[in-house]
Design an enzyme around this catalytic site. Structure first.
Site, mmCIF file in Angstrom:
data_model
loop_
_atom_site.group_PDB
_atom_site.id
_atom_site.type_symbol
_atom_site.label_atom_id
_atom_site.label_comp_id
_atom_site.label_asym_id
_atom_site.label_seq_id
_atom_site.Cartn_x
_atom_site.Cartn_y
_atom_site.Cartn_z
ATOM 1 N N HIS A 1 0.870 -1.177 0.000
ATOM 2 C CA HIS A 1 0.000 0.000 0.000
ATOM 3 C C HIS A 1 0.911 1.232 0.000
ATOM 4 C CE1 HIS A 1 -2.612 3.046 1.927
ATOM 5 N NE2 HIS A 1 -3.645 2.296 1.585
ATOM 6 N N ASP B 1 3.204 -4.243 8.060
ATOM 7 C CA ASP B 1 1.981 -3.460 7.923
ATOM 8 C C ASP B 1 0.823 -4.441 8.100
ATOM 9 O OD1 ASP B 1 -0.339 -2.371 6.945
ATOM 10 O OD2 ASP B 1 0.564 -1.478 5.162
ATOM 11 N N GLN C 1 -4.419 -4.972 7.119
ATOM 12 C CA GLN C 1 -5.433 -5.906 6.596
ATOM 13 C C GLN C 1 -5.335 -7.266 7.268
ATOM 14 O OE1 GLN C 1 -7.827 -4.983 4.678
ATOM 15 N NE2 GLN C 1 -7.070 -3.027 3.911
ATOM 16 N N LYS D 1 -10.413 -0.624 10.554
ATOM 17 C CA LYS D 1 -10.606 -1.805 9.710
ATOM 18 C C LYS D 1 -10.954 -3.021 10.557
ATOM 19 C CE LYS D 1 -7.217 -0.130 6.383
ATOM 20 N NZ LYS D 1 -8.011 0.453 5.315
ATOM 21 N N CYS E 1 -4.983 2.529 -3.475
ATOM 22 C CA CYS E 1 -3.732 3.061 -2.898
ATOM 23 C C CYS E 1 -2.606 2.048 -3.030
ATOM 24 C CB CYS E 1 -3.917 3.463 -1.438
ATOM 25 S SG CYS E 1 -5.183 4.694 -1.203
HETATM 26 N N1 C6P Z 1 -6.296 0.629 2.983
HETATM 27 C C1 C6P Z 1 -8.130 0.213 1.461
HETATM 28 O O1 C6P Z 1 -9.212 0.483 0.948
HETATM 29 P P1 C6P Z 1 -4.865 4.076 7.208
HETATM 30 O O2 C6P Z 1 -5.425 4.926 6.112
HETATM 31 O O3 C6P Z 1 -3.638 4.690 7.832
HETATM 32 O O4 C6P Z 1 -5.892 3.635 8.205
HETATM 33 O O5 C6P Z 1 -4.397 2.701 6.510
HETATM 34 C C2 C6P Z 1 -3.504 2.732 5.441
HETATM 35 C C3 C6P Z 1 -3.268 1.354 4.942
HETATM 36 C C4 C6P Z 1 -2.010 0.799 5.101
HETATM 37 N N2 C6P Z 1 -1.751 -0.452 4.734
HETATM 38 C C5 C6P Z 1 -2.687 -1.244 4.178
HETATM 39 C C6 C6P Z 1 -2.339 -2.646 3.797
HETATM 40 C C7 C6P Z 1 -3.976 -0.736 3.984
HETATM 41 O O6 C6P Z 1 -4.904 -1.515 3.444
HETATM 42 C C8 C6P Z 1 -4.267 0.598 4.347
HETATM 43 C C9 C6P Z 1 -5.623 1.193 4.076
HETATM 44 C C10 C6P Z 1 -7.647 1.032 2.629
HETATM 45 O O7 C6P Z 1 -7.468 -0.738 1.075
HETATM 46 C C11 C6P Z 1 -7.800 2.496 2.374
HETATM 47 S S1 C6P Z 1 -6.677 3.067 1.145
#
Ligand code: C6P
Length: 421
Positions: free
Chosen positions: A138, A215, A218, A241, A379
């Site tokens: 991401h 990270d 997910q 999430k 993203c």
């Molecule tokens: N992915 C998706 O629709 P934040 O925005 O900081 O809570 O998370 C960022 C982020 C970082 N790593 C991974 C693997 C992610 O999936 C995400 C967020 C969302 O897939 C919004 S772009």
């Protein structure tokens, strides 16, 4: 306690699946309609929905105990502090960290990675050093490292992926080396759902004394995570999430590394003493929590952890796996549909393209039917580039989704295909 929890919170000796209808009643939003149809929410990888237990924990805090934390001797401040620090202990237990000193509250995964980039990597890296990531990442696990590379002269190296969407382990072995100073990997890919077998990567990195950041944005909503068993150095995730609030997340960091890192933001709460000539920083984890924190967020997130734990992380993973298999089978029946990301180990994400239909048009038609999916690059633009597509449509499932909702997705996809294909 909500109905679903009342029926599922006892230890599940039989391993029986939970009652999904009862679980759904815990989530007020699932009762609403969109465009005259019952909401079919399949955008959980972007953000999941909230059970009543989380909403109640937040309102109860605001109704009875709100005050600033760590600052007052008065009753409300003490109650708020107890709730906030109690939440930290709940989060510690959730990922089995050794100590609450290793649990830093942040805004989310993005902020956690930026913190490590600026506070761990930036002071240590120089020209010739390398940061290793994968092609699956991401943007939150790409851009902060690019910034550090610009600041220090270090280089970003990228592990290629396969056509199935797996990180190429052999290529990784060729890339990790003398110059690698940090390995930063997704535990689960948001764009494809690939579960990365991170244990193998961590083992190789640790053998060479290279720290590893995962990270887990997910991963934590879908599989049990134990940072001690993983033996990683940093693990980041977002509350929103995993049925928690937005604006709150966690950076787990190995205590010895966090100890050695300078604070990355200055201000109130992260200090013990301030003079114009010198400031003494606070102990862990507060050294990294400058300013008034997201108190209600932490409390809501702890409530989300308790909710998920009562349901059982293993049972959640099993239910979602079953949905993934069913959804994969069903969407594959649609002529012209191609699933993007076919790794053998996947979280409940189905990313796909449909011949002659732009994903955005697809998303709009599905919304007309009350079906919410995400369309776009998720993203993860390098992933799209790798597969040669500008965007995909992505259905992402949570434990409260049902087979009937998968059927609705498929029905709407047929409609879209007839209209646009
Ligand atoms: N992915 C998706 O629709 P934040 O925005 O900081 O809570 O998370 C960022 C982020 C970082 N790593 C991974 C693997 C992610 O999936 C995400 C967020 C969302 O897939 C919004 S772009």
């Amino acid at each position: 306690m909500s109905l679903a929890l009342a029926t599922t919170s006892r230890p599940d000796a039989t391993g029986a699946p939970f009652d999904v209808d009862a679980v759904r009643r815990d989530f007020p939003v699932l009762a609403r309609e969109v465009n005259g149809r019952p909401l079919c929410y399949l955008d959980n990888a972007a953000s999941s929905q909230h059970p009543r237990a989380v909403i109640d924990a937040i309102s109860s805090y605001y109704e009875t105990s709100h005050a600033n934390v760590h600052r007052g001797v008065h009753r409300l401040s003490q109650e708020a502090t107890d709730l906030f620090e109690g939440a930290r202990e709940t989060l510690r237990g959730f990922v089995n960290a050794r100590s609450t000193r290793e649990i830093v509250f942040v805004r989310g995964t993005t902020e956690a990675i930026n913190l490590v980039a600026q506070s761990y990597a930036r002071p240590r890296l120089g020209p010739g050093d390398e940061i290793l990531i994968s092609w699956l990442e991401h943007h939150a696990n790409i851009v902060p490292w690019q910034m550090v590379c610009e600041q220090t002269g270090a280089k970003l190296r990228v592990i290629p992926i396969t056509r199935r969407g797996e990180v190429d382990f052999d290529a990784f072995l060729g890339l990790i080396g003398e110059r690698t100073r940090l390995l930063a990997l997704s535990h689960v890919s948001n764009a494809l759902g690939t579960v990365v077998p991170v244990e193998r990567y961590i083992r190789e990195a640790r053998r060479r004394g290279i720290p590893v950041l995962l990270d887990g944005a997910q991963a934590v909503p879908h599989l049990p995570v134990d940072v001690q068993a993983l033996d990683c150095d940093f693990y980041c995730w977002s509350g929103h999430k995993m049925c928690g609030p937005t604006g709150i997340g966690v950076l787990y960091g190995r205590e010895s590394l966090l100890e050695a890192m300078p604070p990355w933001q200055g201000g109130g709460d992260m200090i013990l003493a301030v003079g114009f000539d010198r400031t003494v920083y606070n102990a862990l984890p507060w050294k990294f929590e400058a300013g008034t924190p997201h108190i209600a967020g932490a409390i809501g997130l702890a409530a989300a952890v308790r909710y998920l734990q009562a349901l059982g992380l293993e049972r959640i993973a099993a239910a979602e796996h079953e949905l993934l298999e069913y959804a994969t089978r069903r969407v594959e029946e649609i002529p012209g549909l191609t699933i993007v990301g076919t790794a053998p180990e996947k979280a409940a994400v189905v990313s796909f393209t449909l011949e002659r239909v732009h994903p955005h048009d697809l998303g709009t038609i599905l919304d007309h039917d009350g079906v919410a999916i995400r369309t776009g690059h998720h993203c993860a633009m390098p992933v799209m580039e790798f597969f040669g597509v500008p965007a995909t449509a992505r259905a992402s499932f949570a434990f409260y989704n049902t087979r009937a909702e998968v059927d609705r997705l498929v029905e709407s996809l047929h409609v879209a295909r007839e209209m646009l294909g």
